[in-house]
Design a protein around this motif. Sequence first.
Motif, short mmCIF file in Angstrom:
data_model
loop_
_atom_site.label_atom_id
_atom_site.label_comp_id
_atom_site.label_asym_id
_atom_site.label_seq_id
_atom_site.Cartn_x
_atom_site.Cartn_y
_atom_site.Cartn_z
N HIS A 152 12.26 27.66 -41.77
CA HIS A 152 11.25 28.38 -40.97
C HIS A 152 10.36 29.18 -41.90
CE1 HIS A 152 13.32 32.27 -41.37
NE2 HIS A 152 14.46 31.66 -41.03
N VAL A 153 9.31 29.78 -41.37
CA VAL A 153 8.32 30.47 -42.19
C VAL A 153 8.50 31.99 -42.20
CG1 VAL A 153 6.62 28.65 -41.79
CG2 VAL A 153 6.65 30.64 -40.27
N TYR A 154 9.48 32.51 -41.46
CA TYR A 154 9.59 33.96 -41.29
C TYR A 154 10.31 34.61 -42.48
CZ TYR A 154 8.17 32.43 -36.73
OH TYR A 154 7.47 31.84 -35.72
N ALA A 209 9.07 30.14 -45.52
CA ALA A 209 8.19 29.01 -45.87
C ALA A 209 8.56 28.34 -47.19
CB ALA A 209 6.73 29.47 -45.90
N GLN A 210 9.83 28.37 -47.55
CA GLN A 210 10.27 27.74 -48.80
C GLN A 210 10.00 26.24 -48.80
OE1 GLN A 210 14.32 28.65 -50.02
NE2 GLN A 210 14.20 30.69 -49.11
N GLU A 234 4.29 26.14 -41.23
CA GLU A 234 4.84 25.81 -39.91
C GLU A 234 4.49 24.38 -39.51
OE1 GLU A 234 5.21 27.98 -35.51
OE2 GLU A 234 4.20 28.95 -37.19
N ALA A 235 3.25 23.99 -39.75
CA ALA A 235 2.83 22.63 -39.41
C ALA A 235 3.59 21.60 -40.25
CB ALA A 235 1.32 22.48 -39.63
N GLU A 236 3.79 21.90 -41.53
CA GLU A 236 4.50 20.97 -42.41
C GLU A 236 5.97 20.85 -42.00
OE1 GLU A 236 1.83 21.64 -46.47
OE2 GLU A 236 3.61 22.87 -46.10
N PHE A 268 1.72 26.35 -31.68
CA PHE A 268 1.82 25.15 -32.50
C PHE A 268 2.31 23.98 -31.67
CE2 PHE A 268 1.28 27.69 -36.30
CZ PHE A 268 0.75 26.77 -37.21
N LEU A 269 3.31 24.21 -30.83
CA LEU A 269 3.84 23.14 -30.00
C LEU A 269 2.83 22.67 -28.97
CD1 LEU A 269 7.47 24.53 -29.47
CD2 LEU A 269 6.68 22.82 -31.13
#
Length: 373
Positions: free
Chosen positions: A80-82, A115-116, A120-122, A141-142
């Motif tokens: 996740h990106v958080y 975001a490692q 989010e889109a990727e 996004f969804l």
Amino acid sequence: MSVPSIVVLAFVAHSLLTLYGAQSTFSPTTPKAWCMNRTRLPNWMLHRSVVSPVLVLVLLLSGCQSEEASDKPLRLRMAHVYEVSSPTHAYGTAHLAQRLKQVTSDLDVTVYPAAQLGTEAELLEQLVAGELDLAISGPSFLAMWHPPLGVLDAAYASRDLDQMLETARGEDMAPHWDELRKRFDVRVLDTWAYGSRHITSNIPIRNPTDLDGFRLRMPGASVWQASGAALGASPMPISFGEVYLALQQGIADGQENPVPVIKAMGFHEVQKCLNLSGHIQSSIQILMNERTWQRMDTDQQAALMKVVKELGEDVYRGTVEDEQWLIEEWRKDGTMQIVEDVDVDAFRKRAAEYFSSGYAFSELYNQITSEPE
């Protein structure tokens, strides 16, 4: 792999070896199903007169693991990106592996936060492709996949976090989550609270007229931009990492986020007022690749669901407590002016008129907002 299946494979392998002739080492083109292409055997074992179904059976049993054996434990990858300090991770995903180990020895998960593994889109692309087993995303996004889902990020669709969670987990949203599973092989395990979003500014914001011409930074997704306009502001799509500088240099007049996020990103350092608008009860969805889900047995599925839902409750409590604590601290020490007398009813009425028609989620929005308290 059952014994009859192994015997059948043994005789097939024996026939193929007899047909093509044994070599001192197996060719790279040897079918991988034999699990022998990486094995170098003594020449006497490879003589045609010696190779037999029994030998092949021994090789299969020693060199190949059955699918059932390789699935225990099932190793999962989540991303996740958080940030690690965010409630999503600090109260939630940081504890996922440990909690799973407490209820089952058949599942193991590695979590990649911040975001490692990509944006989010990727991450959503990787999830659909099966490169990830679990990911987290938000409704906006969804909604690019299934537009009605954007309703959860529409201004004043929910009164508070409790109603948002009840809606997201209830009958109104169930058919729309199911669309993700049918069309994209993405299963929604649960919805977690991300927080009540409030506006920060350098002047008090109490009603929609105060936002006339106000350059409000909002995420770039169309649902977010529409929500900014629904509040009466002039929304600006500035990337999250550039918001601090945009506020500091006056490029944007304000931004909106949950209080813990405002603290984590330092926005309170470059804004004077925290206006308790609560205009979006923000959520995130815990997503799983459907093919991975189907690989799990019922006990594994139950264990994962149990832990995900329990962590969701921990994230909810932590988010609410962090917000209450920070607001009280800022009120006491004057870090920000806490504007509590926001005319929420005026904002809600404006948003309801704005979203009542013309959007893919308008019917759902009207349905949710008309439900009694």
